[in-house]
Write an enzyme that holds these catalytic residues in place. Sequence first.
Site, PDB file in Angstrom:
ATOM      1  N   TYR A 256       0.823  -1.209   0.000  1.00  0.00           N
ATOM      2  CA  TYR A 256       0.000   0.000   0.000  1.00  0.00           C
ATOM      3  C   TYR A 256       0.861   1.265   0.000  1.00  0.00           C
ATOM      4  CZ  TYR A 256      -3.976  -3.028   0.918  1.00  0.00           C
ATOM      5  OH  TYR A 256      -4.940  -3.994   0.811  1.00  0.00           O
ATOM      6  N   SER A 257       2.064   1.163  -0.526  1.00  0.00           N
ATOM      7  CA  SER A 257       3.031   2.244  -0.436  1.00  0.00           C
ATOM      8  C   SER A 257       2.642   3.461  -1.273  1.00  0.00           C
ATOM      9  CB  SER A 257       4.410   1.734  -0.899  1.00  0.00           C
ATOM     10  OG  SER A 257       5.302   2.801  -1.088  1.00  0.00           O
TER      11      SER A 257
END
Length: 281
Positions: free
Chosen positions: A42-43
């Site tokens: 989820y960067s």
Amino acid sequence: MEELLDPALGSVRVFLVHDDNKARKLRYNLGPARILTFGGAYSGHIRAVAAAGLRHGFETIGVIRGEEHLPLNPSLAHAVACGMRLDYLDRAAYRLKHTAETQARLRERWGEVTILPEGGSNAAAVRGCAELPGELGGDYDVICCPVGTGGTLAGIAAGLPEGRRALGFAVLKGAGFLTGEVARLQREAYGRVWSNWSINLDYHFGGYARTTPALKRFIAKYQVEGVYVAKMLYGILDLVRQGAFPGGTRIVAVVTGQPLTSVAECGAPTGLDSGEPRWRR
């Protein structure tokens, strides 16, 4: 700026500045024909690099922590829609991503690439973030930001006018090492370390992307991003209640990052909506 209204603040004033620190970190890192970088599933950094590659016409490879899961989550789907190619390292291998051996194997797989660290924090990123204080209007005493890898805090502190200080709020558990990281980044970027900053380690709420019922209530009340921004703002308000800031202190809180747009809108994400009535312009 927007002002945070809360009776608990007393005479302390807190102003919000919305700033896409991911874009700042990339500003002086762009140029190579092919960039490889690292991040979680989820960067925000992965999304930002992918969008920059689409916008500026260079190839991007994202090396993701953990195993591949299909269908892709919205963050990785967004990156792929922007043209990023994905690779994966299991968690044990990912911990060695900084080593020469791991990076040599990645170059064997992907060819000649410029490797950016996780979070984009390097000397070039520090120089980009150092431009933020000079763009602020108005007077303030302290500037606060969330801290994940240390690059944003390192740059902000380096760019501060005389007499101001920077306070970072670590979003990781056991993040004492970040003090050394911020110092290292400043030294690599400028050949010196500033003494006008510190990192608070008390508001990680269990670790990166972890939360608690109290933090969830805070996020719902103020309608803010939960991994980074909510932890910083919760920490600021709690420290004010404890009397950590003298009366009349003016605090600037940097609301970092930008939310994910739809995959169809891959490119520059829109800014954080601040329409919640407890914020005042």
